[in-house]
Scaffold this motif. Structure first.
Motif, PDB file in Angstrom:
ATOM      1  N   PRO A 232      47.173  77.867  76.799  1.00  0.00           N
ATOM      2  CA  PRO A 232      46.010  78.179  77.631  1.00  0.00           C
ATOM      3  C   PRO A 232      46.314  79.208  78.722  1.00  0.00           C
ATOM      4  N   GLY A 233      47.530  79.140  79.293  1.00  0.00           N
ATOM      5  CA  GLY A 233      47.891  80.077  80.359  1.00  0.00           C
ATOM      6  C   GLY A 233      47.723  81.521  79.941  1.00  0.00           C
ATOM      7  N   GLU A 234      47.781  81.783  78.627  1.00  0.00           N
ATOM      8  CA  GLU A 234      47.688  83.160  78.157  1.00  0.00           C
ATOM      9  C   GLU A 234      46.251  83.619  77.936  1.00  0.00           C
ATOM     10  N   PHE A 235      45.321  82.698  77.775  1.00  0.00           N
ATOM     11  CA  PHE A 235      43.957  83.160  77.510  1.00  0.00           C
ATOM     12  C   PHE A 235      42.898  82.580  78.436  1.00  0.00           C
ATOM     13  N   VAL A 236      43.195  81.478  79.119  1.00  0.00           N
ATOM     14  CA  VAL A 236      42.170  80.889  79.984  1.00  0.00           C
ATOM     15  C   VAL A 236      41.788  81.807  81.157  1.00  0.00           C
ATOM     16  N   PRO A 237      42.774  82.473  81.809  1.00  0.00           N
ATOM     17  CA  PRO A 237      42.361  83.382  82.889  1.00  0.00           C
ATOM     18  C   PRO A 237      41.378  84.455  82.405  1.00  0.00           C
ATOM     19  N   LEU A 238      41.631  85.015  81.224  1.00  0.00           N
ATOM     20  CA  LEU A 238      40.723  86.030  80.680  1.00  0.00           C
ATOM     21  C   LEU A 238      39.367  85.400  80.338  1.00  0.00           C
ATOM     22  N   ALA A 239      39.410  84.195  79.777  1.00  0.00           N
ATOM     23  CA  ALA A 239      38.162  83.499  79.449  1.00  0.00           C
ATOM     24  C   ALA A 239      37.351  83.241  80.716  1.00  0.00           C
ATOM     25  N   GLU A 241      37.494  85.051  83.522  1.00  0.00           N
ATOM     26  CA  GLU A 241      37.007  86.327  84.021  1.00  0.00           C
ATOM     27  C   GLU A 241      35.781  86.812  83.251  1.00  0.00           C
ATOM     28  N   THR A 242      35.768  86.570  81.953  1.00  0.00           N
ATOM     29  CA  THR A 242      34.707  87.121  81.112  1.00  0.00           C
ATOM     30  C   THR A 242      33.542  86.157  80.950  1.00  0.00           C
ATOM     31  N   GLY A 243      33.657  84.966  81.511  1.00  0.00           N
ATOM     32  CA  GLY A 243      32.580  83.996  81.365  1.00  0.00           C
ATOM     33  C   GLY A 243      32.654  83.227  80.051  1.00  0.00           C
ATOM     34  N   LEU A 244      33.602  83.588  79.181  1.00  0.00           N
ATOM     35  CA  LEU A 244      33.733  82.883  77.902  1.00  0.00           C
ATOM     36  C   LEU A 244      34.167  81.433  78.098  1.00  0.00           C
ATOM     37  N   ILE A 245      34.633  81.129  79.308  1.00  0.00           N
ATOM     38  CA  ILE A 245      35.083  79.768  79.584  1.00  0.00           C
ATOM     39  C   ILE A 245      33.920  78.775  79.434  1.00  0.00           C
ATOM     40  N   LEU A 246      32.681  79.249  79.618  1.00  0.00           N
ATOM     41  CA  LEU A 246      31.543  78.331  79.509  1.00  0.00           C
ATOM     42  C   LEU A 246      31.352  77.818  78.083  1.00  0.00           C
TER      43      LEU A 246
END
Lengths: 447, 139
Positions: A232-239, A241-246
């Motif tokens: 997760p550390g590799e993609f969660v920050p980007l997610a 930032e881009t709102g994809l985390i929702l």
């Protein structure tokens, strides 16, 4: 000669007195085109204001406009005769430095801009301090076409902002490679949900004293077709930032509830991490409610983990949302306690059931008196506030012994198990049950 | 009533000179004061300037728009840096009503205390005292 005297009247931004976007881009094209009299080396600076939005939001648009006007004046003060300065967006500016303009001259101008814009502004009775970040690109070394050159300056600007703002950076080719990798990852990430590339792994948490398995924390993994399992550390920050985390967060919640509903032991709790962006939306409680209904998981079996940083975004909304969730029967735990902006008053005022003590304190508990003291204090605090305390990252029996002695109620870590894929959860449930030596000598648990 | 009087704005700031330490500061101060004394009466601004230990401290007071305009001009001056605003206020009376720009050099105030909390009040009191002394001596 300044921007206004060099350009036709209609090309001037009335607010700042600088060139309008189109006029600046036209000048940039000319400067890069030998047929139009250009082609000589020159420098392009991209400049962005730090904290402009805050001023606009807190003091109003009239003050924001006055600030832009003053910034325009300071930019005109900083540039040399022959340089062209323009406003290319809300609070974005670009400066085209005429020949001769090598790296040294560009850095000197950038330093002047950062210094001048960093000084206080007096606006409508308020002393306002903002800052500026600057990216520098050189023609023709960094790019020999106008648009790519502007992109180079922008990439350098992003780098300056990412490294703490209020400073300047020169473009480097590595920035382009990094931006390309990021863009690639973003598009992969967008596709990942639909392609079913996400999966949840589960790490058990165990009640101290009894050794009973209390439940599992659901941990997100991304099985990337080319890169394998991505942490997760590799993609969660980007997610984030881009709102994809929702949409990702929604998938995690739905999947964790569905999988937990199928576990053989119906007393086990599943803990799901909730991102700041999810917590900031009022619909989280409704979303949880409908997910529970759809998956058949009892509300008492769901625990949502929030971080202190996530609470900081909007404490009022977060508090209201968590109160609604607890009213449903869902439990709330505070993750990574002791790392971010820890506040003891938050433990008192925020609707919580559990505090998770960050692994950094657990690691040293058997060897450092300070770590043990912190764990003991948090456990005591939790106990007197009626909260359970889970130690994260427990790896050795001596750490476990210390945690029990210091009053923690639960533990999680490699000592019990690594996170395992969903298919191995049942085997783990059986193994932990078998590991328990009979019913255990039920020690009194501070609770 | 103060409501009958035109609004006043006061700003107090400190900064560092960036002039070459080996160059005499006199001409720089002279040019700052000449410009201030030429321009300020026209726009109703009064105030005081302190120069001590390579620091400037300045008080500007007058109609809000005029003070904000002058302050902005001063911010664009590359002869100083490290500008810190100590106070922005709306006083009912001027502290330097008779001075387009009073000047005090090497005042009895520690440069380090200027940026601290309460520095603005201390500075203001010190400047007023220094100017009263000058007036008494020349009366």
């Amino acid at each position: 000669m300044d921007a206004s005297s060099a350009a036709p009247e209609g090309a001037i931004d009335s607010l700042t007195g600088l060139l309008q976007r189109d006029a600046l881009l036209a000048a940039l094209r000319d400067a890069a085109t030998p047929e139009n009299g250009g082609g000589q080396p020159f420098a392009l600076l991209a400049l962005d204001l730090d904290r402009f939005k805050t001023v606009n939001d807190t003091l109003g648009h009239a003050v924001g406009d006055a600030l832009l006007r003053a910034v325009g004046r300071r930019i005109r003060t900083a540039v040399r005769g022959g340089d062209l300065a323009g406003r290319i967006g809300g609070d974005e500016f670009a400066i085209l430095m005429g020949h001769p303009a090598g790296e040294v001259a560009a850095q000197a101008l950038a330093a002047r801009l950062v210094e001048l814009i960093g000084r206080p502004f007096l606006l409508d009775g308020h002393s306002v301090v903002i800052g500026a970040s600057v990216g520098i690109a050189l023609f023709p070394f960094d790019a020999s076409e106008p648009e790519p050159l502007l992109r180079c300056a922008d990439l350098a600007l992003y780098q300056a902002k990412a490294e703490g703002r209020g400073d300047q950076r020169r473009f480097r080719p590595a920035l382009r490679a990094r931006a390309e990798a990021r863009r690639q990852m973003e598009s992969d990430l967008r596709a990942a949900i639909a392609l079913g590339q996400f999966e949840l792994h589960y790490q058990p948490h165990v009640e101290l004293g009894s050794g009973r398995l209390a439940g599992f924390e659901a941990l997100l993994r991304w099985r990337h077709p080319a890169r394998g399992l991505v942490a997760p550390g590799e993609f969660v920050p980007l997610a984030e930032e881009t709102g994809l985390i929702l949409p990702i967060g929604e998938w995690v919640l739905r999947t964790a509830c569905r999988e937990a509903a199928g576990w053989s032991d119906p007393s086990l709790v599943v803990a799901v991490n909730v991102a700041a962006a999810q917590l900031a939306r009022r619909e989280l409680a409704a979303q949880v409610k409908s997910t529970l209904a759809a998956t058949g998981l009892a509300p008492e079996r769901l625990e949502l983990e929030v971080t202190e940083t996530a609470l900081l975004h909007d404490v009022t909304t977060a508090t209201a949302t968590c109160q609604e969730l607890r009213a449903l029967g869902v439990r709330i735990s505070l993750d990574d306690f002791g790392t971010g902006y820890s506040s003891l008053s938050r433990l008192r005022s925020f609707p919580l059931d559990r505090v998770k003590i960050d692994r950094s304190f657990v690691t040293g508990i058997a060897t450092e008196a300070e770590s043990a003291a912190i764990v003991r204090a948090v456990a005591a605090l939790g106990s007197s506030l009626g909260l359970r305390t889970t130690a994260e990252g427990v790896e050795t029996p001596s750490q476990l012994a210390e945690l029990e002695q210091n009053g923690c109620t639960d533990a999680q870590g490699f000592l019990f198990s690594q996170p395992v894929p969903s298919a191995r959860v049942e085997a783990l449930i059986n193994r932990i049950a078998a590991d328990r030596q009979g019913p255990g000598d039920k020690e009194a648990i501070a609770a | 009533m103060s409501g009958m009087q035109p609004a006043l704005r006061r700003v107090i700031y400190v900064s560092h000179t960036v002039t070459d330490p080996d160059e005499p500061i006199g001409p720089v101060l002279a040019s700052i004061l000449t410009a201030a004394r030429r321009n300020n009466p026209r726009i109703g601004v009064t105030g005081a300037l302190l120069y001590t230990a390579r620091r400037f401290a300045q008080v500007l007071e007058g109609p809000p728009e005029a003070v904000e305009a002058i302050f902005e001009t001063i911010q664009c001056d590359l002869r100083h840096d490290h500008v810190t605003v100590l106070e922005v206020s709306a006083p009912t009376v001027r502290a330097f009503a008779d001075w387009s720009m009073a000047f005090v050099a090497d005042a009895p105030v520690r440069a380090e205390t200027l940026g601290e909390a309460g520095g603005a009040a201390e500075l203001l009191a010190m400047l007023q005292a220094a100017i009263r002394n000058t007036e008494a001596a020349t009366a």
